[in-house]
Write a protein that holds these residues in place. Structure first.
Motif: not given
Ligand SMILES: Nc1ncnc2c1ncn2[C@@H]1O[C@H](COP(=O)(O)OP(=O)(O)O)[C@@H](O)[C@H]1O
Ligand code: SF4
Ligand SMILES: [Mg+2]
Lengths: 312, 330
Positions: B29-31, B235-240, B308-312, B316-321
């Motif tokens: 599920n790579v996005h 993909v566990v985290e992505k963002g600028p 993927p949850y929105v971080a900032e 910027h998202v990360a797959r972490c509870f």
């Protein structure tokens, strides 16, 4: 490049001298006096002594060798014990038949073996690949004289498609006569070459530069031929060059079985009758063939691969 | 910064490898998206699936790979559904690739000039023009005395020079997307800096997008606009890049930072070492993929797979509870 040729030449001379010397030693160890062989059992001792002198057998062994090599340098391989004809002439008469046989064997083995190996690598584990694999291993393990006998029985005696004996005259007839012996000598090489090319093709196809060629969208045929096969045939070329010695021994059998003229047939007859000058002449020429074959395979590799070229 | 229009969008990509010991689920599920004219870095430890992902962008995957789901949208076409012919038209033309090991990436028996000529086979330009284009590109990547080097073979060049050659070849056809799979990993630190600076200049000159794979955060910080962090095929985290470096939100990204000072000049050539091992991708464990090595793991991580949850900011998202509003509230 120049250094390469000097080195090759030096090496060849050493090989030839060694081969001829060893052979001479062996011939001298064989029981039976050549002079007696020629003259027959009822010859008088005087006659034997005279013949020995004429053949140079009365001199010491190192002396005989020195005289022999001295003559070789002048292109004189001595004279046939029985007919007194020049050995050089006799050997040169037979040489083309053997060269033709070897060349034809290599040609058809390469023409079949290399594409088969290439196909097998590109279509791994398909039925044709598996059949080639089994056939290769089985033809590699069958001695070529057995192959020659079966070929003779099946296609010449049984089916009568090809003539059984001789070398034929004129181009078409010679070719017709060449088919079966060349088949027998070359068949195990089809398998060899196919296996070698398959293995090295698989290796090269896995290399990054082939992937890179694909990443550039080059045509598949271009990739296979210019990017992979050109590199994958290098070991096959070396193998053929080194294998000419084996091909020569296979050619000896083939010439005897198919009653073809040639160096092999000549050598067998000469050994049988203790015709030393002919034996030595043949050994000299076959060693020469091997040396030239190695040279050619080196040059072909150098032509295909710049890294080899620069290291010549 | 508002996101530029995407050039490439990878959605829900999953890829399996057939192996003798079962199917290996190398990508799941790579996005992510590559905006026009931007440089996207893909980071993660060795074995996380970075190369597999990079290669699948032009569908250049090994024979035992099986793309089981997803789309790769590039300039309005789905790469995964293209015919061989169309795919070949894109490769080396619209999308180019630079490989990890420059020592083996060039055809060893063909001159540089010929290889550069051959990759222009689609172009209708004359031979002389193709030659000129090759020389010009070689000069741009800093090959001294370029015209006379066309007749040289790859083994006449050092590793750093060979990577420059590869980059020159990749950019020769002016692609819209350059995929570079760890192009500097095989080089020493000084060369790495040179190549990175050169890539940066070329990218802004040519205006192409770049996907830059690296296991080295420092390199990514230096070069990239956006970062995609991969772990075990996800993909566990992505963002600028600034977000990720200032506020790494996934424990895996944080661990990467702890192992890697992130400065390119320093001699940190070894792979980052985080305690523990990558999970076996033949039997992908349930729950969060990072749970076995995560210092912050808790009950829910065992049971559920985080989305993927929105971080900032939005991007910027990360797959972490830990980023889930419910957990934050609790
Ligand atoms: N051809 C292949 N067959 C089977 N497994 C593979 C193959 N290529 C890669 N893998 C596996 O896929 C995973 C990801 O590999 P890779 O994409 O090379 O990672 P990275 O580039 O991040 O180091 C690894 O577990 C690797 O063992
Ligand atoms: S979801 Fe749980 S296990 Fe996974 S990274 Fe976040 S805290 Fe760690
Ligand atoms: Mg990799």
């Amino acid at each position: 490049m120049l250094f390469y040729f000097i080195r090759r030449l030096g090496l060849s001379v050493i090989v030839v001298v060694l081969a001829v010397t060893i052979l001479n030693v062996m011939l001298h160890l064989v029981p039976g006096d050549p002079a007696v062989m020629i003259l027959g059992p009822r010859a008088t001792p005087e006659l034997i002594a005279k013949t020995r002198e004429a053949m140079g057998l009365d001199r010491s062994f190192p002396m005989q060798m020195a005289i022999f090599f001295g003559n070789v340098l002048r292109g004189d391989l001595g004279r046939d014990v029985f007919t007194d004809r020049s050995v050089t002439t006799i050997v040169m008469e037979q040489l083309p038949y053997t060269l033709m046989l070897i060349t034809a064997s290599i040609a058809w083995a390469a023409a079949l073996g290399i594409p088969l190996g290439c196909y097998s690598a590109l279509h791994r584990n398909t039925w044709l690949d598996k059949i080639t694999g089994v056939l290769s291993v089985s033809t590699i393990s069958i001695p070529s004289f057995v192959m020659a006998l079966y070929a003779l029985l099946a296609f010449a005696v049984g089916l009568k498609w090809f003539p059984a004996v001789g070398a034929g005259e004129g181009f078409a007839d010679s070719f017709h006569h060449l088919v079966l012996p060349a088949f027998a000598v070359g068949i195990s090489w089809v398998g060899y070459l196919a296996r070698i090319v398959r293995a090295s093709m698989l290796e090269v196809l896995g290399e990054t530069h082939v992937r890179m060629a694909r990443a550039f969208g080059l045509r598949e045929r271009k990739i296979v031929v210019a990017y992979a096969l050109r590199i994958a045939v290098l070991p096959a070329v070396t193998l053929i060059g080194a294998g000419v010695a084996y091909l020569l021994s296979a050619a000896v059998f083939a010439e005897v079985i198919f009653a073809r003229p040639g160096i092999g047939a000549l050598i067998v007859k000469a050994v049988d009758s203790r015709n030393y000058p002919i034996v030595l002449g043949c050994v000299l020429v076959t060693t020469g063939i091997i040396v030239v074959a190695t040279l050619i395979s080196d040059l072909v590799n150098a032509w295909l691969d710049p890294r080899v070229r620069e290291n010549l | 910064m508002p996101q530029a229009e995407p050039l490439l969008t990878v959605s829900d990509l999953s890829l399996d490898f057939g192996t003798p010991r079962g199917r290996l689920h190398a990508l799941r599920n790579v996005h992510f998206a590559v905006p026009k004219g931007r440089i996207v870095g893909i980071v993660g430890e060795s074995g996380c699936g970075k190369s597999t992902l990079a290669h699948s962008l032009m569908r250049l995957v090994p024979g035992n790979a099986d793309i089981v789901a997803g789309t790769i949208d590039f300039e309005g076409e789905n790469i995964l559904e293209l015919g061989e012919r169309r795919l070949r038209e894109l490769r080396g033309q619209r999308i180019s690739m630079v490989f990890q090991d420059p020592m083996t990436a060039l055809n060893p028996v063909t001159t540089i000039g010929r290889q550069m000529y051959e990759i222009q086979y689609r172009s209708k330009r004359s031979s002389a023009e193709k030659r000129t284009a090759a020389i010009e590109m070689l000069e741009r990547v800093g090959i001294p005395d370029a015209a006379s080097r066309l007749d040289a073979y790859p083994h006449h060049f050092s590793g750093g020079m060979r990577q420059r050659l590869c980059i020159a070849m990749a950019l020769l056809t002016r692609p819209a997307l350059l995929v570079a799979d760890e192009p500097t990993t095989a080089l020493d630190a000084t060369l790495e800096v040179q190549i990175i600076n050169m890539l940066k200049d070329l990218q802004s000159d040519l205006g192409c997008s770049v996907v830059f794979v690296s296991h080295h955060l420092g390199t990514v910080a230096e070069l990239c606009d956006d970062v995609v962090v991969m772990y075990a095929g996800e993909v566990v985290e992505k963002g600028p890049v600034r977000e990720i470096f200032h506020r790494p939100s996934h424990p895996y990204t944080q661990a990467l930072f702890e192992c890697d000072p992130g400065r390119i000049k320093e001699k940190t050539r070894e792979l980052p070492t985080i305690p523990g091992e990558l999970p076996d991708l033949r039997n992908v464990p349930g729950g969060c993929i990072f749970k076995a090595r995560c210092p912050k793991a808790f009950g829910r991580c065992e049971r559920e797979h985080p989305e993927p949850y929105v971080a900032e900011g939005e991007d910027h998202v990360a797959r972490c509870f830990l980023l889930d509003e419910e957990e934050v509230a609790a």
